[in-house]
Design an enzyme around this catalytic site. Structure first.
Site, short mmCIF file in Angstrom:
data_model
loop_
_atom_site.label_atom_id
_atom_site.label_comp_id
_atom_site.label_asym_id
_atom_site.label_seq_id
_atom_site.Cartn_x
_atom_site.Cartn_y
_atom_site.Cartn_z
N GLU A 51 -39.16 -22.68 84.83
CA GLU A 51 -38.50 -23.39 83.75
C GLU A 51 -38.97 -22.83 82.41
OE1 GLU A 51 -38.75 -27.76 81.58
OE2 GLU A 51 -39.15 -27.64 83.73
N ARG A 55 -38.02 -24.22 73.39
CA ARG A 55 -38.82 -24.68 72.26
C ARG A 55 -39.12 -23.57 71.26
NH1 ARG A 55 -43.58 -27.92 75.53
NH2 ARG A 55 -42.22 -28.97 77.05
N THR A 79 -36.32 -28.47 78.26
CA THR A 79 -36.19 -29.07 76.93
C THR A 79 -34.76 -28.92 76.42
OG1 THR A 79 -38.46 -28.27 76.57
CG2 THR A 79 -37.45 -29.46 74.77
N LYS A 139 -36.03 -35.80 86.57
CA LYS A 139 -37.34 -35.46 86.03
C LYS A 139 -37.99 -36.76 85.56
CE LYS A 139 -39.48 -33.02 82.13
NZ LYS A 139 -39.32 -31.96 81.12
#
Length: 218
Positions: A51, A55, A79, A139
């Site tokens: 993953e 960011r 994210t 998640k």
């Protein structure tokens, strides 16, 4: 994944990312040039699902590079918080999507993307709402701050169809406690990616830590 107190979880569904490995490395890259050697180290250690979090400005280029040059990796985007990011990530080669939370618009975009996705939840009501939408793979974030293993354990009986990838505060020491739960398929973490190892490009060290992490679900 085994537990003395409960049975193993059901197999991941077709097209799921949850069954690829017990640990999903959560990668934050400042330099896209590090993406390929880092991904190769993780794959060598037995962690193919990677993953890359959106960011940093380098994230999409990193996903693009891994998708093109590391065929054994299953690279995803983390994210993800806007429909635009869904489109950009999939165009870059992301094969799964992970969000820290969700909204109806974001959920719709992830569903329309055609790739597996894990919307983030931290409350029972969110889980129930997503189950109503037919979403069973989630998640759990921020895992430790939101109640940790005790919270997830309390959801197992009333909501057995929900399966989780807890992320947030997961380390080598507490990962086995999560993986022993019947509703946890894998965990997300960064402990196999020490900042100093990434900075010094110590890919051998990262491969060793990945190998240790991949054995946690045995």
């Amino acid at each position: 994944m085994t537990s003395a107190a409960s049975a193993s979880p059901a197999p991941a569904s077709e097209g799921s990312v949850l069954g690829l490995a017990p640990v999903v490395p959560v990668v934050v890259l400042e330099d896209a040039a590090d993406a390929v050697p880092l991904a190769r180290a993780l794959v060598a250690g037995g962690l193919p699902a990677i993953e890359v979090t959106l960011r940093t400005p380098a994230a999409l280029d990193a996903i693009r590079a891994i998708a093109a040059e590391v065929p054994d990796a299953v690279v995803g985007a983390g994210t993800v918080i806007t429909p635009a990011q869904v489109t950009e990530a999939v165009a870059a080669g992301a094969r799964f999507l992970v969000s820290p939370g969700w909204s109806p618009r974001l959920l719709g975009a992830m569903r329309d993307s055609g790739v597996p996705f894990l919307p983030g939840v931290s409350t029972t009501s969110e889980v129930v709402t997503l189950l109503e939408e037919g979403v069973t793979e989630l998640k759990f974030f921020p895992a430790e701050a939101a109640g940790g293993t005790a919270y997830l354990k309390s959801l197992a009986s009333p909501l057995p169809q929900a399966r989780f990838c807890p992320t947030g505060g997961i380390k080598a020491a507490n990962a086995p406690e999560y993986l022993a739960l019947p509703n946890v398929a894998c965990v997300g973490g960064t402990w196999m990616l020490p900042a100093d190892a990434v900075r010094t490009k110590d890919w051998d060290r990262i491969a060793r830590l990945a190998t240790e992490a991949s054995a946690l679900g045995a």
